[in-house]
Write a protein that holds these residues in place. Sequence first.
Motif, PDB file in Angstrom:
ATOM      1  N   VAL A   1      -6.238  -5.656  24.010  1.00 20.71           N
ATOM      2  CA  VAL A   1      -6.270  -5.756  25.367  1.00 20.71           C
ATOM      3  C   VAL A   1      -4.770  -5.633  26.120  1.00 20.71           C
ATOM      4  O   VAL A   1      -3.897  -6.360  25.576  1.00 20.71           O
ATOM      5  CB  VAL A   1      -6.854  -7.228  25.952  1.00 20.71           C
ATOM      6  CG1 VAL A   1      -6.833  -7.449  27.149  1.00 20.71           C
ATOM      7  CG2 VAL A   1      -8.235  -7.170  25.339  1.00 20.71           C
ATOM      8  N   ARG A   2      -4.691  -4.862  27.192  1.00 19.79           N
ATOM      9  CA  ARG A   2      -3.204  -4.643  27.587  1.00 19.79           C
ATOM     10  C   ARG A   2      -3.232  -5.121  29.018  1.00 19.79           C
ATOM     11  O   ARG A   2      -2.069  -6.117  29.248  1.00 19.79           O
ATOM     12  CB  ARG A   2      -3.364  -3.088  27.768  1.00 19.79           C
ATOM     13  CG  ARG A   2      -2.071  -2.581  28.398  1.00 19.79           C
ATOM     14  CD  ARG A   2      -1.823  -0.989  28.446  1.00 19.79           C
ATOM     15  NE  ARG A   2      -0.776  -0.519  29.124  1.00 19.79           N
ATOM     16  CZ  ARG A   2      -0.823  -0.015  30.372  1.00 19.79           C
ATOM     17  NH1 ARG A   2      -1.949   0.028  31.119  1.00 19.79           N
ATOM     18  NH2 ARG A   2       0.148   0.364  30.991  1.00 19.79           N
ATOM     19  N   ARG A   3      -4.245  -5.224  29.691  1.00 22.58           N
ATOM     20  CA  ARG A   3      -4.176  -5.993  30.697  1.00 22.58           C
ATOM     21  C   ARG A   3      -5.538  -6.365  31.314  1.00 22.58           C
ATOM     22  O   ARG A   3      -6.636  -5.851  30.853  1.00 22.58           O
ATOM     23  CB  ARG A   3      -3.401  -5.224  32.007  1.00 22.58           C
ATOM     24  CG  ARG A   3      -2.270  -4.660  31.768  1.00 22.58           C
ATOM     25  CD  ARG A   3      -1.553  -3.951  33.004  1.00 22.58           C
ATOM     26  NE  ARG A   3      -2.315  -2.394  33.116  1.00 22.58           N
ATOM     27  CZ  ARG A   3      -1.861  -1.616  33.712  1.00 22.58           C
ATOM     28  NH1 ARG A   3      -0.919  -1.664  34.669  1.00 22.58           N
ATOM     29  NH2 ARG A   3      -2.498  -0.231  33.694  1.00 22.58           N
TER      30      ARG A   3
ATOM     31  N   PHE B   1      -6.942  -9.646  41.660  1.00 21.06           N
ATOM     32  CA  PHE B   1      -6.038 -10.543  41.045  1.00 21.06           C
ATOM     33  C   PHE B   1      -5.781 -10.286  39.558  1.00 21.06           C
ATOM     34  O   PHE B   1      -6.541  -9.353  39.176  1.00 21.06           O
ATOM     35  CB  PHE B   1      -6.147 -12.188  41.338  1.00 21.06           C
ATOM     36  CG  PHE B   1      -7.507 -12.545  40.809  1.00 21.06           C
ATOM     37  CD1 PHE B   1      -7.707 -13.370  39.524  1.00 21.06           C
ATOM     38  CD2 PHE B   1      -8.755 -12.236  41.691  1.00 21.06           C
ATOM     39  CE1 PHE B   1      -8.950 -13.385  39.066  1.00 21.06           C
ATOM     40  CE2 PHE B   1      -9.875 -12.808  41.247  1.00 21.06           C
ATOM     41  CZ  PHE B   1     -10.142 -13.331  40.005  1.00 21.06           C
ATOM     42  N   ASN B   2      -4.787 -11.156  38.894  1.00 27.58           N
ATOM     43  CA  ASN B   2      -4.844 -10.564  37.444  1.00 27.58           C
ATOM     44  C   ASN B   2      -4.782 -11.711  36.675  1.00 27.58           C
ATOM     45  O   ASN B   2      -4.488 -13.006  37.266  1.00 27.58           O
ATOM     46  CB  ASN B   2      -3.168  -9.758  37.239  1.00 27.58           C
ATOM     47  CG  ASN B   2      -3.243  -8.607  38.022  1.00 27.58           C
ATOM     48  OD1 ASN B   2      -2.994  -8.459  39.104  1.00 27.58           O
ATOM     49  ND2 ASN B   2      -3.361  -7.434  37.324  1.00 27.58           N
ATOM     50  N   LYS B   3      -5.160 -11.590  35.479  1.00 24.45           N
ATOM     51  CA  LYS B   3      -4.946 -12.342  34.370  1.00 24.45           C
ATOM     52  C   LYS B   3      -4.067 -12.202  33.122  1.00 24.45           C
ATOM     53  O   LYS B   3      -4.218 -10.700  32.921  1.00 24.45           O
ATOM     54  CB  LYS B   3      -6.320 -13.114  34.040  1.00 24.45           C
ATOM     55  CG  LYS B   3      -7.134 -13.921  34.977  1.00 24.45           C
ATOM     56  CD  LYS B   3      -8.419 -14.527  34.526  1.00 24.45           C
ATOM     57  CE  LYS B   3      -9.079 -15.432  35.391  1.00 24.45           C
ATOM     58  NZ  LYS B   3      -9.844 -16.449  34.693  1.00 24.45           N
ATOM     59  N   ALA B   4      -3.292 -13.026  32.611  1.00 28.66           N
ATOM     60  CA  ALA B   4      -2.516 -12.339  31.506  1.00 28.66           C
ATOM     61  C   ALA B   4      -3.230 -12.095  30.338  1.00 28.66           C
ATOM     62  O   ALA B   4      -4.515 -12.866  30.149  1.00 28.66           O
ATOM     63  CB  ALA B   4      -1.193 -13.330  31.302  1.00 28.66           C
ATOM     64  N   PRO B   5      -2.818 -11.058  29.485  1.00 28.79           N
ATOM     65  CA  PRO B   5      -3.687 -11.024  28.079  1.00 28.79           C
ATOM     66  C   PRO B   5      -3.879 -12.347  27.398  1.00 28.79           C
ATOM     67  O   PRO B   5      -4.926 -12.665  26.602  1.00 28.79           O
ATOM     68  CB  PRO B   5      -3.049  -9.946  27.432  1.00 28.79           C
ATOM     69  CG  PRO B   5      -2.579  -9.221  28.559  1.00 28.79           C
ATOM     70  CD  PRO B   5      -1.908 -10.262  29.410  1.00 28.79           C
ATOM     71  N   ALA B   6      -2.835 -13.293  27.274  1.00 21.70           N
ATOM     72  CA  ALA B   6      -2.932 -14.490  26.789  1.00 21.70           C
ATOM     73  C   ALA B   6      -3.904 -15.404  27.075  1.00 21.70           C
ATOM     74  O   ALA B   6      -4.281 -16.381  26.499  1.00 21.70           O
ATOM     75  CB  ALA B   6      -1.456 -15.143  27.037  1.00 21.70           C
ATOM     76  N   ALA B   7      -4.518 -15.110  28.370  1.00 28.16           N
ATOM     77  CA  ALA B   7      -5.746 -15.914  28.873  1.00 28.16           C
ATOM     78  C   ALA B   7      -6.972 -15.576  28.212  1.00 28.16           C
ATOM     79  O   ALA B   7      -8.099 -16.269  28.190  1.00 28.16           O
ATOM     80  CB  ALA B   7      -6.109 -15.692  30.481  1.00 28.16           C
ATOM     81  N   LEU B   8      -6.988 -14.464  27.348  1.00 33.25           N
ATOM     82  CA  LEU B   8      -8.324 -14.070  26.823  1.00 33.25           C
ATOM     83  C   LEU B   8      -8.801 -15.046  25.597  1.00 33.25           C
ATOM     84  O   LEU B   8      -8.243 -15.652  24.875  1.00 33.25           O
ATOM     85  CB  LEU B   8      -8.135 -12.796  25.906  1.00 33.25           C
ATOM     86  CG  LEU B   8      -9.375 -11.895  25.787  1.00 33.25           C
ATOM     87  CD1 LEU B   8      -9.948 -11.453  27.099  1.00 33.25           C
ATOM     88  CD2 LEU B   8      -9.094 -10.853  24.604  1.00 33.25           C
TER      89      LEU B   8
END
Length: 231
Positions: A24-26, A53-60
């Motif tokens: 996962v990149r973005r 809107f965006n979520k960081a890959p760290a949210a996965l």
Amino acid sequence: MTLLFDLPAVPTVPVLGTEGRYPVRRIFCVGRNYAAHALELGNAVDREAPIWFNKAPAALCLSGETIPYPPGTANCHYEMELVIAIGAPAFRVAAEDAMAAVYGYACGLDMTRRDLQNAAKAKGYPWDTGKDFENGAVIAPITPAGQFGAVADQRITLAQNGVIKQDGTLSDMIWSVPELIADLSRLYHLEPGDLIYTGTPAGVGPVSPGDVLKGTIDGLAPVALEIGAAE
């Protein structure tokens, strides 16, 4: 060059039928893509352009996990969504060409700290703290596009402790999958590893410690999540 510290590995998602994993990149997300959901939250239905809107890959967060009740909120909501996994570069593509960029699809949960989101919206601030947080982007294993077929009127549901709370069809989306990809490709150079969460049907609601969530879309692996105690 010597790095001062090591970063975590890039998060990856299992892919059905293969031992390979999707890095996962973005993570991109679209808001208010189901009219009934927009109305249930008192929002106008905007048909001029998707709201991104965006979520960081760290949210996965992978399906099947138990997560602590998120910090900083007293009103965390589930939102069941179809997730698009991009598998080829796409930049300024037309909607009729957009599907060539799709690698596959998955069930996902866009977890939302609704109280923080609402407070930010009331002040005209960004939604970041309401949307982008650890374990806030839950995803099931990816099904390759060829095994799923065309996105049409597949049923999408979310059950909380065995009780159906969200129940709709993918055809209820205001912006279709090719339209979403085409619009996002005007703003970014989409690349393999980019995920797109496509919005949620009506019926969103709060979670509590001990809750078990299960989301389904016809033809895809379900997504499951258990809410643990707050840290």
